[in-house]
Design a protein around this motif. Structure first.
Motif, PDB file in Angstrom:
ATOM      1  N   GLY A 305      10.842 -15.122  92.581  1.00 37.54           N
ATOM      2  CA  GLY A 305      11.062 -14.811  93.735  1.00 37.54           C
ATOM      3  C   GLY A 305       9.450 -14.918  94.455  1.00 37.54           C
ATOM      4  N   ASP A 306       9.371 -13.924  95.383  1.00 37.09           N
ATOM      5  CA  ASP A 306       8.108 -13.795  96.076  1.00 37.09           C
ATOM      6  C   ASP A 306       7.136 -12.877  95.606  1.00 37.09           C
ATOM      7  OD1 ASP A 306       8.850 -15.903  97.690  1.00 37.09           O
ATOM      8  OD2 ASP A 306       8.545 -15.054  99.737  1.00 37.09           O
ATOM      9  N   SER A 307       7.447 -12.596  94.176  1.00 33.77           N
ATOM     10  CA  SER A 307       6.629 -11.563  93.786  1.00 33.77           C
ATOM     11  C   SER A 307       4.969 -11.688  93.848  1.00 33.77           C
ATOM     12  CB  SER A 307       7.037 -11.223  92.339  1.00 33.77           C
ATOM     13  OG  SER A 307       8.143 -10.629  92.327  1.00 33.77           O
ATOM     14  N   ALA A 308       4.675 -13.084  93.418  1.00 33.40           N
ATOM     15  CA  ALA A 308       3.382 -13.493  93.497  1.00 33.40           C
ATOM     16  C   ALA A 308       2.531 -13.071  94.882  1.00 33.40           C
ATOM     17  CB  ALA A 308       3.138 -15.014  92.870  1.00 33.40           C
ATOM     18  N   ASP A 309       3.538 -13.447  95.938  1.00 36.18           N
ATOM     19  CA  ASP A 309       2.753 -13.313  97.139  1.00 36.18           C
ATOM     20  C   ASP A 309       2.647 -12.036  97.518  1.00 36.18           C
ATOM     21  OD1 ASP A 309       2.756 -16.303  97.645  1.00 36.18           O
ATOM     22  OD2 ASP A 309       4.763 -16.342  98.463  1.00 36.18           O
ATOM     23  N   ILE A 310       3.578 -11.198  97.102  1.00 39.56           N
ATOM     24  CA  ILE A 310       3.461  -9.604  97.504  1.00 39.56           C
ATOM     25  C   ILE A 310       2.307  -9.169  96.782  1.00 39.56           C
ATOM     26  CG2 ILE A 310       4.824  -7.706  97.235  1.00 39.56           C
ATOM     27  CD1 ILE A 310       7.471  -9.087  97.354  1.00 39.56           C
ATOM     28  N   ILE A 311       2.389  -9.283  95.391  1.00 43.48           N
ATOM     29  CA  ILE A 311       1.353  -8.626  94.685  1.00 43.48           C
ATOM     30  C   ILE A 311      -0.149  -8.972  94.766  1.00 43.48           C
ATOM     31  CG2 ILE A 311       1.389  -9.744  92.506  1.00 43.48           C
ATOM     32  CD1 ILE A 311       2.070  -7.109  91.188  1.00 43.48           C
ATOM     33  N   GLY A 312      -0.196 -10.353  95.290  1.00 43.54           N
ATOM     34  CA  GLY A 312      -1.612 -10.897  95.102  1.00 43.54           C
ATOM     35  C   GLY A 312      -2.478 -10.938  93.787  1.00 43.54           C
ATOM     36  N   LYS A 313      -3.351 -10.310  94.267  1.00 42.12           N
ATOM     37  CA  LYS A 313      -4.518  -9.631  93.178  1.00 42.12           C
ATOM     38  C   LYS A 313      -4.501  -8.376  92.755  1.00 42.12           C
ATOM     39  CE  LYS A 313      -7.452 -13.655  93.634  1.00 42.12           C
ATOM     40  NZ  LYS A 313      -9.038 -14.017  93.860  1.00 42.12           N
ATOM     41  N   ALA A 314      -3.419  -7.711  93.707  1.00 42.01           N
ATOM     42  CA  ALA A 314      -3.313  -6.002  93.348  1.00 42.01           C
ATOM     43  C   ALA A 314      -2.487  -5.629  92.340  1.00 42.01           C
ATOM     44  CB  ALA A 314      -3.162  -5.406  94.615  1.00 42.01           C
ATOM     45  N   GLY A 315      -2.329  -6.363  91.291  1.00 41.35           N
ATOM     46  CA  GLY A 315      -1.471  -6.230  90.090  1.00 41.35           C
ATOM     47  C   GLY A 315      -1.189  -7.128  89.024  1.00 41.35           C
ATOM     48  N   ILE A 316      -0.314  -7.116  88.005  1.00 37.45           N
ATOM     49  CA  ILE A 316      -0.377  -8.073  86.945  1.00 37.45           C
ATOM     50  C   ILE A 316       1.225  -8.636  87.032  1.00 37.45           C
ATOM     51  CG2 ILE A 316      -0.418  -8.077  84.508  1.00 37.45           C
ATOM     52  CD1 ILE A 316      -2.082  -5.687  84.277  1.00 37.45           C
ATOM     53  N   LEU A 317       1.250 -10.152  87.093  1.00 44.05           N
ATOM     54  CA  LEU A 317       2.425 -10.660  86.799  1.00 44.05           C
ATOM     55  C   LEU A 317       2.465 -11.225  85.489  1.00 44.05           C
ATOM     56  CD1 LEU A 317       2.087 -13.019  89.941  1.00 44.05           C
ATOM     57  CD2 LEU A 317       3.597 -11.022  89.534  1.00 44.05           C
ATOM     58  N   VAL A 318       3.765 -11.173  85.101  1.00 45.30           N
ATOM     59  CA  VAL A 318       4.143 -11.494  83.486  1.00 45.30           C
ATOM     60  C   VAL A 318       5.519 -12.744  83.645  1.00 45.30           C
ATOM     61  CG1 VAL A 318       3.072  -9.626  82.651  1.00 45.30           C
ATOM     62  CG2 VAL A 318       5.627  -9.808  83.108  1.00 45.30           C
ATOM     63  N   ARG A 319       5.811 -13.230  82.558  1.00 46.68           N
ATOM     64  CA  ARG A 319       6.718 -14.270  82.752  1.00 46.68           C
ATOM     65  C   ARG A 319       7.979 -13.295  82.628  1.00 46.68           C
ATOM     66  NH1 ARG A 319       3.672 -16.087  78.431  1.00 46.68           N
ATOM     67  NH2 ARG A 319       5.308 -15.101  76.977  1.00 46.68           N
ATOM     68  N   PRO A 320       9.005 -13.884  83.421  1.00 45.07           N
ATOM     69  CA  PRO A 320      10.286 -13.150  83.171  1.00 45.07           C
ATOM     70  C   PRO A 320      11.183 -13.381  81.929  1.00 45.07           C
ATOM     71  CG  PRO A 320      10.519 -15.021  84.632  1.00 45.07           C
ATOM     72  CD  PRO A 320       9.292 -15.076  84.250  1.00 45.07           C
ATOM     73  N   LYS A 321      12.291 -12.602  81.755  1.00 40.80           N
ATOM     74  CA  LYS A 321      13.004 -12.595  80.506  1.00 40.80           C
ATOM     75  C   LYS A 321      12.398 -12.647  79.160  1.00 40.80           C
ATOM     76  CE  LYS A 321      16.366 -15.453  83.247  1.00 40.80           C
ATOM     77  NZ  LYS A 321      17.081 -16.706  83.243  1.00 40.80           N
ATOM     78  N   ASP A 322      11.116 -11.929  79.141  1.00 41.39           N
ATOM     79  CA  ASP A 322      10.203 -12.041  78.095  1.00 41.39           C
ATOM     80  C   ASP A 322       9.878 -10.611  77.742  1.00 41.39           C
ATOM     81  OD1 ASP A 322       8.305 -12.121  76.145  1.00 41.39           O
ATOM     82  OD2 ASP A 322       7.660 -14.120  76.628  1.00 41.39           O
ATOM     83  N   SER A 323      10.403  -9.609  77.026  1.00 44.28           N
ATOM     84  CA  SER A 323       9.979  -8.168  76.791  1.00 44.28           C
ATOM     85  C   SER A 323       8.603  -8.145  76.117  1.00 44.28           C
ATOM     86  CB  SER A 323      11.031  -7.583  76.214  1.00 44.28           C
ATOM     87  OG  SER A 323      11.143  -8.110  74.677  1.00 44.28           O
ATOM     88  N   HIS A 324       8.249  -8.944  75.358  1.00 43.01           N
ATOM     89  CA  HIS A 324       6.935  -9.086  74.875  1.00 43.01           C
ATOM     90  C   HIS A 324       5.795  -9.213  75.825  1.00 43.01           C
ATOM     91  CE1 HIS A 324       3.886  -8.999  71.718  1.00 43.01           C
ATOM     92  NE2 HIS A 324       3.666 -10.439  72.117  1.00 43.01           N
ATOM     93  N   ALA A 325       6.090 -10.242  76.832  1.00 44.27           N
ATOM     94  CA  ALA A 325       5.117 -10.253  77.574  1.00 44.27           C
ATOM     95  C   ALA A 325       5.034  -9.256  78.590  1.00 44.27           C
ATOM     96  CB  ALA A 325       5.440 -11.776  78.579  1.00 44.27           C
ATOM     97  N   LEU A 326       6.244  -8.642  78.988  1.00 42.90           N
ATOM     98  CA  LEU A 326       6.347  -7.426  79.892  1.00 42.90           C
ATOM     99  C   LEU A 326       5.284  -6.289  79.053  1.00 42.90           C
ATOM    100  CD1 LEU A 326       7.082  -6.274  82.414  1.00 42.90           C
ATOM    101  CD2 LEU A 326       9.286  -5.624  81.316  1.00 42.90           C
ATOM    102  N   ALA A 327       5.649  -6.166  77.838  1.00 46.61           N
ATOM    103  CA  ALA A 327       5.012  -4.956  77.119  1.00 46.61           C
ATOM    104  C   ALA A 327       3.507  -5.286  77.153  1.00 46.61           C
ATOM    105  CB  ALA A 327       5.456  -4.864  75.723  1.00 46.61           C
TER     106      ALA A 327
END
Length: 376
Positions: A305-327
């Motif tokens: 969705g718009d997570s990238a626009d919300i978070i900007g550079k103030a957080g970390i984005l990862v691929r969805p549906k990938d528990s290893h990437a989330l970890a």
């Protein structure tokens, strides 16, 4: 200007919260606006009434009673005589259109689409029919509002009238989510967190698109490496013995989790967290991510969705549906010092204040309504 808001239901959810916040933020005076829920009062009906607005719950079900609910809504419309009807979500949009068609003095109709639409075939059959009906009628409202650019693009590619579309993001009350040391101590104590524990929060109702299983698998991966983490999970039906989640957490690791179920005091519990994680596999505009950022939390979120626009550079984005990437994303946040995480949290709060403040969003709605009503 009389406003009548028609929403599918008033249970806990993003659209319901957005409507509540707009009314709370001064979109309308309680004597000039009312809310119609096609189903029941849910959790937000009493809260909207507490603001002074009338709320009508029509008790329809997703079956043949929907036309009866529309007829009831039309009668309410004739009594209320609105200048503008705002539909919320697909069923609410349809009801707004039909009620306007039979009104003595046709009001301006505005739609509000509140979800992403990655794959129409993945929706339930009845929902598909309602979405298609929205598509066929989408040139009738004076405006079709979306809360995310992703959602607008997806719906217009399906055939929603592009000339009517516009994006107004969700707005957030910074005062409600202001960092508070007293609330932090209270909720950490209630969760059993020590000063040394790093509390990672997750807030979402149990639904496939929230991907709780992915989040839990990432948690287990990290807990096999370190034991200073405490996971606080809030959401309706979110418990480790639920069939959708059963067996993911090994029994010896259950002591590192706190399951709180559905809560009305999420803002308080966010104060006790050290970081926040959004694990969704699909979203439009994830409210809870912005709420966590408004609370001053560093966030790790899936890029949906718009997570990238919300978070900007103030957080970390990862691929969805990938528990290893989330970890790995959570691990990268954990590798920062406490001071670095706090600085990222302050930057997150500033970003929400700058781009998604409630007052500015209320003014955009109010200005749009005034323009549409005055030009009809």
């Amino acid at each position: 200007m009389n406003q009548l808001h028609c929403i599918t239901g008033l249970s806990t959810g993003g659209a319901e919260m957005a409507l509540y916040r707009l009314l709370q933020g001064g979109l309308a005076h309680h004597q000039t606006a009312a809310v119609v829920s096609l189903t029941d009062d849910g959790t937000f009906g009493p809260r909207i009434r507490a603001l002074g607005f009338n709320v009508y719950a029509l008790r329809s079900r997703p079956d043949l009673s929907f036309p009866i609910a529309i007829a009831k809504f039309a009668r309410i419309g004739r009594l209320f005589s609105p200048d503008l009807i705002q539909g919320w979500m697909y069923h609410g949009n349809l009801a707004a259109c039909f009620a306007a068609m039979i009104a003595r003095r046709p009001p301006v109709v505005v739609w509000n689409v509140r979800q992403s639409l990655y794959d129409l075939a993945a929706e339930k059959p009845t929902t598909r029919y309602v979405i298609q009906a929205n598509r066929w009628l989408s040139s009738r409202p004076k405006a079709v509002l979306y809360n995310s650019t992703l959602s607008r693009g997806q719906h217009e590619r399906l055939g929603f009238a592009s000339a009517r579309g516009m994006v107004i993001p969700n707005g957030f009350d910074l005062a409600a989510f202001a960092p508070d040391a007293r609330r932090r101590r209270a909720t950490r104590g209630a969760a059993g967190a020590s000063d040394a524990d790093i509390v990672i929060g997750h807030v979402a109702r149990l639904h496939p698109m929230k991907d709780h299983a992915c989040f839990l698998r990432s948690a287990v991966q990290l807990l096999n490496q370190r034991h200073d983490l405490l996971y606080v999970m809030i959401g309706r039906n979110v418990f480790p013995d639920h069939p959708a989640l059963s067996g993911i957490i090994p029994p010896p690791l259950l002591r590192y989790f706190v399951f709180l179920g559905e809560r009305a005091d999420v803002a308080d519990w966010m104060q006790g967290m050290d970081m926040f994680c959004q694990s969704s596999s699909s979203e439009a505009f994830p409210n809870v991510l912005a709420e966590a950022m408004a609370s001053g939390l560093p966030c790790v979120a899936t890029d949906v969705g718009d997570s990238a626009d919300i978070i900007g550079k103030a957080g970390i984005l990862v691929r969805p549906k990938d528990s290893h990437a989330l970890a790995l994303g959570i691990q990268a946040m954990l590798q920062k010092s406490a001071m670095e995480r706090q600085a990222m949290g302050r930057a997150a709060r500033l970003r929400i204040a700058t781009h998604f403040g409630l007052n500015a969003v209320v003014e955009r709605y109010r200005g749009l309504y005034q323009d549409l009503v005055s030009s009809r």
